[in-house]
Motif scaffolding. Sequence first.
Motif, mmCIF file in Angstrom:
data_model
loop_
_atom_site.group_PDB
_atom_site.id
_atom_site.type_symbol
_atom_site.label_atom_id
_atom_site.label_comp_id
_atom_site.label_asym_id
_atom_site.label_seq_id
_atom_site.Cartn_x
_atom_site.Cartn_y
_atom_site.Cartn_z
ATOM 1 N N ARG A 141 0.823 -1.206 0.000
ATOM 2 C CA ARG A 141 0.000 0.000 0.000
ATOM 3 C C ARG A 141 0.861 1.261 0.000
ATOM 4 O O ARG A 141 1.319 1.717 1.045
ATOM 5 C CB ARG A 141 -0.921 -0.009 1.227
ATOM 6 N N PRO A 142 1.078 1.846 -1.187
ATOM 7 C CA PRO A 142 1.959 3.013 -1.289
ATOM 8 C C PRO A 142 1.465 4.236 -0.533
ATOM 9 O O PRO A 142 2.243 5.159 -0.285
ATOM 10 C CB PRO A 142 2.004 3.277 -2.801
ATOM 11 N N GLU A 143 0.176 4.247 -0.163
ATOM 12 C CA GLU A 143 -0.345 5.419 0.553
ATOM 13 C C GLU A 143 0.112 5.468 2.010
ATOM 14 O O GLU A 143 -0.061 6.479 2.693
ATOM 15 C CB GLU A 143 -1.879 5.459 0.483
ATOM 16 N N ILE A 144 0.690 4.385 2.532
ATOM 17 C CA ILE A 144 1.158 4.388 3.921
ATOM 18 C C ILE A 144 2.424 5.238 4.012
ATOM 19 O O ILE A 144 3.453 4.923 3.414
ATOM 20 C CB ILE A 144 1.423 2.955 4.427
ATOM 21 N N ALA A 145 2.340 6.322 4.770
ATOM 22 C CA ALA A 145 3.413 7.317 4.802
ATOM 23 C C ALA A 145 4.434 7.065 5.906
ATOM 24 O O ALA A 145 5.531 7.609 5.884
ATOM 25 C CB ALA A 145 2.817 8.711 4.975
ATOM 26 N N GLY A 146 4.059 6.249 6.897
ATOM 27 C CA GLY A 146 4.972 6.011 8.007
ATOM 28 C C GLY A 146 4.587 4.761 8.768
ATOM 29 O O GLY A 146 3.445 4.295 8.685
ATOM 30 N N PHE A 147 5.549 4.205 9.500
ATOM 31 C CA PHE A 147 5.257 2.993 10.262
ATOM 32 C C PHE A 147 5.973 3.011 11.606
ATOM 33 O O PHE A 147 6.989 3.691 11.783
ATOM 34 C CB PHE A 147 5.659 1.742 9.469
ATOM 35 N N VAL A 148 5.404 2.267 12.540
ATOM 36 C CA VAL A 148 6.051 1.990 13.822
ATOM 37 C C VAL A 148 6.056 0.476 13.999
ATOM 38 O O VAL A 148 5.000 -0.152 14.013
ATOM 39 C CB VAL A 148 5.308 2.659 14.999
ATOM 40 N N SER A 149 7.253 -0.110 14.089
ATOM 41 C CA SER A 149 7.394 -1.549 14.308
ATOM 42 C C SER A 149 7.975 -1.774 15.691
ATOM 43 O O SER A 149 9.125 -1.405 15.953
ATOM 44 C CB SER A 149 8.313 -2.171 13.254
ATOM 45 N N VAL A 150 7.168 -2.360 16.570
ATOM 46 C CA VAL A 150 7.602 -2.618 17.941
ATOM 47 C C VAL A 150 7.986 -4.096 18.061
ATOM 48 O O VAL A 150 7.170 -4.984 17.788
ATOM 49 C CB VAL A 150 6.491 -2.265 18.947
ATOM 50 N N ALA A 151 9.232 -4.345 18.429
ATOM 51 C CA ALA A 151 9.769 -5.708 18.567
ATOM 52 C C ALA A 151 9.476 -6.578 17.345
ATOM 53 O O ALA A 151 8.899 -7.661 17.459
ATOM 54 C CB ALA A 151 9.222 -6.372 19.841
ATOM 55 N N PRO A 152 9.864 -6.108 16.141
ATOM 56 C CA PRO A 152 9.634 -6.931 14.947
ATOM 57 C C PRO A 152 10.410 -8.248 15.051
ATOM 58 O O PRO A 152 11.609 -8.222 15.359
ATOM 59 C CB PRO A 152 10.160 -6.056 13.798
ATOM 60 N N PRO A 153 9.767 -9.389 14.822
ATOM 61 C CA PRO A 153 10.409 -10.695 15.047
ATOM 62 C C PRO A 153 11.386 -11.081 13.942
ATOM 63 O O PRO A 153 11.179 -12.036 13.182
ATOM 64 C CB PRO A 153 9.220 -11.655 15.124
ATOM 65 N N ALA A 154 12.485 -10.339 13.868
ATOM 66 C CA ALA A 154 13.466 -10.521 12.799
ATOM 67 C C ALA A 154 14.199 -11.858 12.899
ATOM 68 O O ALA A 154 14.803 -12.306 11.934
ATOM 69 C CB ALA A 154 14.471 -9.369 12.827
ATOM 70 N N ASN A 155 14.139 -12.495 14.066
ATOM 71 C CA ASN A 155 14.782 -13.803 14.253
ATOM 72 C C ASN A 155 13.860 -14.955 13.855
ATOM 73 O O ASN A 155 14.295 -16.103 13.770
ATOM 74 C CB ASN A 155 15.206 -13.977 15.714
ATOM 75 N N GLN A 156 12.578 -14.665 13.623
ATOM 76 C CA GLN A 156 11.592 -15.720 13.349
ATOM 77 C C GLN A 156 11.021 -15.674 11.938
ATOM 78 O O GLN A 156 10.560 -16.686 11.421
ATOM 79 C CB GLN A 156 10.435 -15.614 14.359
ATOM 80 N N TYR A 157 11.020 -14.495 11.332
ATOM 81 C CA TYR A 157 10.415 -14.332 10.008
ATOM 82 C C TYR A 157 11.386 -13.653 9.053
ATOM 83 O O TYR A 157 12.264 -12.898 9.471
ATOM 84 C CB TYR A 157 9.125 -13.505 10.099
ATOM 85 N N ASP A 158 11.170 -13.902 7.789
ATOM 86 C CA ASP A 158 12.000 -13.312 6.741
ATOM 87 C C ASP A 158 11.475 -11.915 6.398
ATOM 88 O O ASP A 158 10.315 -11.766 6.048
ATOM 89 C CB ASP A 158 11.944 -14.226 5.508
ATOM 90 N N PHE A 159 12.319 -10.916 6.534
ATOM 91 C CA PHE A 159 11.936 -9.541 6.209
ATOM 92 C C PHE A 159 12.559 -9.077 4.893
ATOM 93 O O PHE A 159 12.576 -7.888 4.603
ATOM 94 C CB PHE A 159 12.351 -8.593 7.343
ATOM 95 N N SER A 160 13.075 -10.012 4.102
ATOM 96 C CA SER A 160 13.774 -9.626 2.875
ATOM 97 C C SER A 160 12.844 -9.024 1.817
ATOM 98 O O SER A 160 13.307 -8.444 0.839
ATOM 99 C CB SER A 160 14.509 -10.831 2.286
ATOM 100 N N PHE A 161 11.521 -9.138 2.045
ATOM 101 C CA PHE A 161 10.556 -8.517 1.116
ATOM 102 C C PHE A 161 10.678 -6.997 1.120
ATOM 103 O O PHE A 161 10.185 -6.331 0.217
ATOM 104 C CB PHE A 161 9.121 -8.934 1.473
ATOM 105 N N LEU A 162 11.318 -6.437 2.132
ATOM 106 C CA LEU A 162 11.473 -4.980 2.228
ATOM 107 C C LEU A 162 12.611 -4.520 1.322
ATOM 108 O O LEU A 162 13.651 -4.065 1.775
ATOM 109 C CB LEU A 162 11.749 -4.573 3.675
ATOM 110 N N ALA A 163 12.380 -4.641 0.037
ATOM 111 C CA ALA A 163 13.421 -4.308 -0.928
ATOM 112 C C ALA A 163 12.825 -3.608 -2.145
ATOM 113 O O ALA A 163 12.367 -4.268 -3.051
ATOM 114 C CB ALA A 163 14.145 -5.588 -1.350
ATOM 115 N N PRO A 164 12.854 -2.282 -2.183
ATOM 116 C CA PRO A 164 13.268 -1.424 -1.075
ATOM 117 C C PRO A 164 12.096 -1.134 -0.131
ATOM 118 O O PRO A 164 10.948 -1.302 -0.497
ATOM 119 C CB PRO A 164 13.690 -0.134 -1.795
#
Length: 216
Positions: free
Chosen positions: A121-144
């Motif tokens: 959703r390109p309309e999302i202008a900002g985010f807050v990620s609290v304790a994102p489970p980077a050790n449990q899930y793949d975040f490589s989709f964030l490119a860019p």
Amino acid sequence: MPEVIFPGPDGRLEGRYHPQKHKDAPIAIILHPHPLYGGTMNNKVVYNLHYAFHKIGFTCLRFNFRGVGRSQGEYDQGIGELSDAAAALDYLQAMNPNAKHCWVAGFSFGAWIGMQLLMRRPEIAGFVSVAPPANQYDFSFLAPCPSSGLIVSGSADRVVPVSDVTTLADKLKQQKGITITQATIEGATHFFDPGMDEMIGLVDDYVRRRLTETTR
């Protein structure tokens, strides 16, 4: 704050909707932790994030993913939950067609879902990620990663080690055109007990500052 039931992709979804008086108020959805481990929209971190955004001036919606509370359906490995989040944002936007800004906030599993929603959703202008489970899930989709945001975790978090969150944040910081802010609350556990007030204060400061800026 009115309880709402709105259509999701796999049946109705239960939420709490907290509007502002101003029709052009910014909007935010807040996403809860893992449904199979007791995560609900009334989780303490989610509840406090919801009220922090509302206090800043956002019209807010938090809701139960499929199979939680009165939301229909059953847990779907994050795939269906992402569709639920998209349906919640659709509902919030339909209720607030004049909203100037759109944000997403999530805690733990909800942070992972929120970051995926960000990509859709390109309309999302900002985010807050609290304790994102980077050790449990793949975040490589964030490119860019399409938007600037805040990543916050606790130094005493035994569910999601700070080192994994830092690795994720450092990777995202290399991308041009956005700014990733990372903060660690000293002594805070996964559920920010202690550390809740400090975490919410940090979120409040960050979001207020971002709303005065014009960049993504």
